[in-house]
Motif scaffolding. Sequence first.
Motif, PDB file in Angstrom:
ATOM      1  N   LEU A  70       0.917  -1.274   0.106  1.00  0.00           N
ATOM      2  CA  LEU A  70       0.125   0.052  -0.138  1.00  0.00           C
ATOM      3  C   LEU A  70       0.910   1.051   0.072  1.00  0.00           C
ATOM      4  CD1 LEU A  70      -2.709  -1.001   2.326  1.00  0.00           C
ATOM      5  CD2 LEU A  70      -2.845  -0.867   0.011  1.00  0.00           C
ATOM      6  N   TYR A  71       1.717   1.291   0.788  1.00  0.00           N
ATOM      7  CA  TYR A  71       2.751   2.492   1.063  1.00  0.00           C
ATOM      8  C   TYR A  71       3.727   2.643  -0.343  1.00  0.00           C
ATOM      9  CZ  TYR A  71       1.984   3.465   5.881  1.00  0.00           C
ATOM     10  OH  TYR A  71       1.191   3.803   7.063  1.00  0.00           O
ATOM     11  N   ASN A  72       4.079   1.625  -1.022  1.00  0.00           N
ATOM     12  CA  ASN A  72       4.445   1.761  -2.299  1.00  0.00           C
ATOM     13  C   ASN A  72       3.639   2.263  -3.402  1.00  0.00           C
ATOM     14  OD1 ASN A  72       7.157   1.042  -1.316  1.00  0.00           O
ATOM     15  ND2 ASN A  72       6.753  -1.134  -1.780  1.00  0.00           N
TER      16      ASN A  72
ATOM     17  N   LYS B 122       9.070   5.317  18.742  1.00  0.00           N
ATOM     18  CA  LYS B 122       9.402   6.579  18.518  1.00  0.00           C
ATOM     19  C   LYS B 122      10.508   6.985  19.626  1.00  0.00           C
ATOM     20  CE  LYS B 122       6.871   8.593  15.550  1.00  0.00           C
ATOM     21  NZ  LYS B 122       7.489   9.408  14.337  1.00  0.00           N
ATOM     22  N   LEU B 123      10.763   6.208  20.753  1.00  0.00           N
ATOM     23  CA  LEU B 123      11.772   6.419  21.687  1.00  0.00           C
ATOM     24  C   LEU B 123      13.116   5.647  21.423  1.00  0.00           C
ATOM     25  CD1 LEU B 123       9.345   6.298  24.737  1.00  0.00           C
ATOM     26  CD2 LEU B 123      10.686   8.130  24.143  1.00  0.00           C
ATOM     27  N   LEU B 124      12.898   4.632  21.069  1.00  0.00           N
ATOM     28  CA  LEU B 124      14.090   3.677  20.586  1.00  0.00           C
ATOM     29  C   LEU B 124      14.564   3.410  19.238  1.00  0.00           C
ATOM     30  CD1 LEU B 124      13.650   1.020  23.566  1.00  0.00           C
ATOM     31  CD2 LEU B 124      15.155   3.103  23.691  1.00  0.00           C
ATOM     32  N   GLY B 125      13.643   3.762  18.355  1.00  0.00           N
ATOM     33  CA  GLY B 125      14.028   3.407  16.808  1.00  0.00           C
ATOM     34  C   GLY B 125      13.484   2.094  16.575  1.00  0.00           C
ATOM     35  N   LEU B 126      13.825   1.639  15.399  1.00  0.00           N
ATOM     36  CA  LEU B 126      13.405   0.471  14.806  1.00  0.00           C
ATOM     37  C   LEU B 126      14.357  -0.524  14.654  1.00  0.00           C
ATOM     38  CD1 LEU B 126      11.538   2.015  11.516  1.00  0.00           C
ATOM     39  CD2 LEU B 126      10.496   1.238  13.894  1.00  0.00           C
TER      40      LEU B 126
ATOM     41  N   LYS C  59       5.550  12.506  11.669  1.00  0.00           N
ATOM     42  CA  LYS C  59       4.829  12.020  12.988  1.00  0.00           C
ATOM     43  C   LYS C  59       4.458  10.595  13.148  1.00  0.00           C
ATOM     44  CE  LYS C  59       2.937  16.740  13.576  1.00  0.00           C
ATOM     45  NZ  LYS C  59       1.740  17.357  13.441  1.00  0.00           N
ATOM     46  N   TRP C  60       4.325   9.962  12.124  1.00  0.00           N
ATOM     47  CA  TRP C  60       4.240   8.539  12.089  1.00  0.00           C
ATOM     48  C   TRP C  60       4.519   8.097  10.590  1.00  0.00           C
ATOM     49  CZ3 TRP C  60       4.895   4.559  14.961  1.00  0.00           C
ATOM     50  CH2 TRP C  60       4.408   3.691  14.880  1.00  0.00           C
ATOM     51  N   LYS C  61       5.859   7.902  10.331  1.00  0.00           N
ATOM     52  CA  LYS C  61       6.284   7.257   9.085  1.00  0.00           C
ATOM     53  C   LYS C  61       6.129   6.047   8.451  1.00  0.00           C
ATOM     54  CE  LYS C  61      10.574  10.009  10.399  1.00  0.00           C
ATOM     55  NZ  LYS C  61      12.008   9.812  10.653  1.00  0.00           N
ATOM     56  N   PRO C  62       5.905   5.813   7.292  1.00  0.00           N
ATOM     57  CA  PRO C  62       5.726   4.592   6.674  1.00  0.00           C
ATOM     58  C   PRO C  62       6.267   3.531   7.181  1.00  0.00           C
ATOM     59  CG  PRO C  62       5.756   6.174   5.072  1.00  0.00           C
ATOM     60  CD  PRO C  62       6.167   7.050   6.204  1.00  0.00           C
ATOM     61  N   GLU C  63       7.820   3.774   7.494  1.00  0.00           N
ATOM     62  CA  GLU C  63       8.547   2.640   7.857  1.00  0.00           C
ATOM     63  C   GLU C  63       8.229   2.164   9.431  1.00  0.00           C
ATOM     64  OE1 GLU C  63      11.297   6.458   7.896  1.00  0.00           O
ATOM     65  OE2 GLU C  63       9.495   5.577   6.495  1.00  0.00           O
ATOM     66  N   GLU C  64       7.823   3.415  10.071  1.00  0.00           N
ATOM     67  CA  GLU C  64       7.182   2.840  11.511  1.00  0.00           C
ATOM     68  C   GLU C  64       6.008   2.214  11.308  1.00  0.00           C
ATOM     69  OE1 GLU C  64       9.335   6.826  13.761  1.00  0.00           O
ATOM     70  OE2 GLU C  64       7.365   7.030  12.468  1.00  0.00           O
ATOM     71  N   SER C  65       5.133   2.451  10.589  1.00  0.00           N
ATOM     72  CA  SER C  65       3.897   1.857  10.600  1.00  0.00           C
ATOM     73  C   SER C  65       4.336   0.406  10.023  1.00  0.00           C
ATOM     74  CB  SER C  65       2.938   2.608   9.584  1.00  0.00           C
ATOM     75  OG  SER C  65       1.961   1.827   9.083  1.00  0.00           O
ATOM     76  N   ILE C  66       4.900   0.175   8.900  1.00  0.00           N
ATOM     77  CA  ILE C  66       5.330  -0.940   8.605  1.00  0.00           C
ATOM     78  C   ILE C  66       5.575  -2.012   9.575  1.00  0.00           C
ATOM     79  CG2 ILE C  66       6.534  -2.341   6.853  1.00  0.00           C
ATOM     80  CD1 ILE C  66       6.093  -0.060   4.952  1.00  0.00           C
TER      81      ILE C  66
END
Length: 444
Positions: free
Chosen positions: A233-235, A309-313, A422-429
Amino acid sequence: MTTVITYGTYDLLHEGHRRLLERAKALGDKLIVGVTSDSYDRQRGKLNVHDKLLQRVANVRATGLADEIVVEEYEGQKIHDIEKYDVDIFAIGSDWRGKFDYLGDYCEVVYLERTKGISSTQLRSVEDGMLALGIIGAGRSARRMVKESWRVSGVQILGLYSRDIEQALELSQEMELAQPASSAQQIIEESDAVYIASPHGTHYEYAKEAIEAGKDVLVENPITLHGDEAVELYNLAKDRGVVLLEAAKTAYFTGFRRMVEMARSGGIGKIKAVDATFTKLIHDGREVEAPDGGALSEMGTYPLMAIFKLLGLEYESASWDVFRESESGVDTFARISLKYPHAIATATVGIGVKSEGDLVVSGTQGYLYMPAPWWLTDNFELRYEDTRRNRHFFYPFEDSGYRYELAEFVKAIRAGKLTSFKWKPEESIATVKLLEQARKSDLL
């Protein structure tokens, strides 16, 4: 002579505004229009106001319907104006029904029915245009979004579609919307953008259909139940040049963003642990029904959002414990544990277990505490060994908070930005993939 007064922001003046003014004017001989000031709009939680006060006043004057225009600058001014101008009738849109009954002590109060069935073409203003938003779904989230949309400037609900026809009719009548669309295709074609609040398992198909039709899309969380679908979907949205945003409202709250900034900028030293809990007792409804229900799909996005958001992916390993209801197989309680190079984190969710729903961020110099319900972020505290250093921060928000995700969506569309920091695709995925792993962990 009968004097009528009405109030509004009148941003991006459109046909709906004009019709409301016409109906207010028809109630009497003289119409006074109150236009809210920029500062009062901010104070009362009106978001994304595009036109400045002078432009909005000029637009109202250009309609030829206002005999007099006043500026509303503070809470309580309506009583002052009613007495000052010897007003006989106070008129306001029916979305405010009941809110101004107290003015009945000063004059007659009339709630004007909202204009139904305005097309996206009629909603256009001269300069920037209103966003005609179609809704897919007719449940709790859809109802909240309709109400909250009235507080976001530049957007108008065009109508909705739901496979549950009775529910769609009920919500449309309750919220004074046009007759429900007969298909998802119809609401997608007629709208500028689409908000998807259907059951979780249908998000992918509806979002894909809307994106392929060239529409900007706001999807309730989780955006999908499967990681590969989220990536697709994001792509696809990127290829089609449209906005795709996950409606994870906490990400768009000022208080949540300030909390993350405070913690990551060294306010409590180096972050060593994040523990986020979100539970609520649910006994019936889609949340407790297989295959899409459960604590992980219903609430898992929020604690993982705080952790990422606090520690990254870039966590090193993940593990989970999932407890299921024996008959349905739906997860009623789960805990995901993540190990980072220099920190650990836990995300706890439950629909059959109740726990303290707080967020604790542990650091080398102190810790950050957000009380339950932390996902409705309006305050947090920095706490230290020396309690005299403790600091408390407050960031109130309005109502259920849906207006903030909608405002971010509209802002991205206007700015021509396909995503939001504020809520990036990579975070959502990453969230979808991790929830999918945990949900399937003991079902293979």
